[in-house]
Design an enzyme around this catalytic site. Sequence first.
Site, PDB file in Angstrom:
ATOM      1  N   ARG A 292     -25.422 -14.851  -8.728  1.00 48.76           N
ATOM      2  CA  ARG A 292     -24.664 -13.629  -8.946  1.00 48.76           C
ATOM      3  C   ARG A 292     -23.475 -13.487  -8.001  1.00 48.76           C
ATOM      4  O   ARG A 292     -22.379 -13.096  -8.420  1.00 48.76           O
ATOM      5  CB  ARG A 292     -25.600 -12.419  -8.819  1.00 48.76           C
ATOM      6  N   GLU A 380     -36.699  -1.151  -3.986  1.00 48.68           N
ATOM      7  CA  GLU A 380     -35.292  -1.348  -3.644  1.00 48.68           C
ATOM      8  C   GLU A 380     -34.886  -0.524  -2.424  1.00 48.68           C
ATOM      9  O   GLU A 380     -33.905  -0.839  -1.747  1.00 48.68           O
ATOM     10  CB  GLU A 380     -34.402  -1.005  -4.848  1.00 48.68           C
TER      11      GLU A 380
END
Lengths: 583, 123
Positions: A292, A380
């Site tokens: 990414r 997260e």
Amino acid sequence: MTAEEIVNRETDVLIIGAGGAGMSAALAASQAGSRVIMTDRSLIGRGGATIMAQMTVAVALGEQTPDDWRHHYADTLKAGRGLCSEPLARLLCENGVDAIRLLDSWGVGWARSDGHLTQAQAPGHDRPRCVYVDYLNTGPAVAKTLRTQVAHDDNIERYGDLLVLELLVEDGRVCGAVALHLTTGQPVVIRAGAVIVATGGLTRLYRRNSASLNMGGDGYALALRAGARLIDMEFVQFFPIGHLAPRLVGFDPIMWDPFRYKLGGRLLNGLGEEFVEKYGHAGEEKGYTITRDAATYAILKEVEAGRGSPAGGAYLSFQHVPEETLRKAFGPIIDKLAANGIDLTKSPIEVAPIAHYHMGGIRVEVDMSTDVPGLYAAGEAVGGANGANRLSGNAITEAVSFGLQAGRSASAYAADAQALQAPRALELAGPTLARLEPAPQGGEAPNVAALIARLQALMQDCVGPFRNEDGLKQALDQLQVLKAELGDALPGDGGPQDPVRLDALDLHNMLLVAEAVTRSALARRESRGAHQRDDFPGMDDAWTLNQTLALRDGQWRLETEPVRRLDTPVDIPAGGTEYEGQA
Amino acid sequence: MNTQDKDRTIILEVQRGVGGGPSRTQEYELPEGAAASLLDGLRWVREHLDDTLAVRYSCINANACKECMMILDGKVVYACVARMQPGARHQVAPLPNKARVRDLISEIAPVKERFDQEENADD
């Protein structure tokens, strides 16, 4: 409002956030014998990022090809560009195996073929490792499975539309929270033996983002104000191929990743040329292998050089894929695309990087405890496991495995925690409650929704995938301007679902967290993973360090610390990714 | 704004009010290009015209959270997938079969997931 009117509740473990991490934490804490209250600012198990996951969940099950969690671990460390906390990465990869099997036993419906789970190959993984639920249904299936388990657990009370405003801290220990009940506009005080922050990331700070409205970083702000350190805040993952054009209604912008997993696809610049090879990566004809951070870099460099697509990104083409292959892979989705006027056999679509995930977050030990006794984090909201760049498929694995761990740890802590008495809780909540009282409204109130949009544009332009000193300093200045325009007093009438007040509460947190990201990015004078400095290109070994950030008496304290290593390095079996960063 | 642009302006007639109180209709004009979906339009209104308009959603464009249910021209829709027609006048209202909280926000949470102020007070 008098003290008698404030709703006052008590529990063993309070969990803030009801996505994958929060629900997993609730189940584990209940299993360990705790009473749990789980809150969410939105609906239970429907907001947040988990439900948005389109496809991959990475875990070394060895169903498709032989695998071992240690291979997954080596890939995770490599993708993290030397900055992963080894203990946290190990927890993710090793405990992830049982966590994902647990979801399977609860009937999540992982795709199967030939009598085994199907595992797809994703960029950065050395072998097919990612389970999924068809079609583009991984997140909704995981969320629904956990919602069902939570709903059947009598130890877990779950409340939506409760926005936690502040943690209660007594003698340096977190022992509850003050929340706003959005449906009525009334405050609620909750006393708890332990608190778990599972509020997800901060992608709402950016104009183009792939997660939900709820991901404004409020958990980071809560933890900072309670005295906890954050870590790796400069590393915001931009998902390289977020949908850009033509306008698609009813699709998450990260939807093209699953198409890449199953069908490959070609990234092309505005001139129709393939370009990722120019940046030192394997050509697209060899499959979807580019990570990414690397793809984001390559696309934005092409745009910068004037070779972007018309809307300012890159083309993604599936024109070489026969229609029957498309239909076999994505059946009903192809019809939904047709309703949007898109025929992949005839023309490419346009994609561009979009804020997707935060590698940084609350600094925790491997048991998910923070610097502040009684305060835990999961999912997260935690920083450190993924270093400078997260591998595709690690987010749900992280959410569930860290959630289960946080639930067990918080439960054990709460069992011995001294209960906070109700009158003392009200005293501690005093400043927050006072803030909610109607304030005299002086002058013309700014449009807070417009201020949020300005913050998002600022972060996108100055603290996005490419940064430099001028832009970051400008961002720090502009954050102060926005703070001044917002003011201290809370606008709005304070009634039920008051959108002005809600936006203002959110913006206060967003500005604090935006400053944390910007200060960390300014200090890291090198380029690594998701943090790319125009003025300091290339990785600098001297920066193989993590940065931590704390608020002490209202002042920022930014420090560096060595990357956390395991006492005994993991013995990585031969035949997989070699990880050389290990000491 | 010339005549041609004016022809493509979208008008939203939004039913507003708090709880069981009185309702009123407020009209908002969206310029061409401001909104592909109804949710785009409502978000544009909040950012450019009136941030007091209450509307709930989480996922913005994915139709995953299922929070943005409301009435568009008499039909139940998800605002994030309901398309706007250039030049059209649309009526927007909260769900008729749920208690209104404010403007387009209805009480949609399952009963067991609602925080009940009265019942839950333990001291």
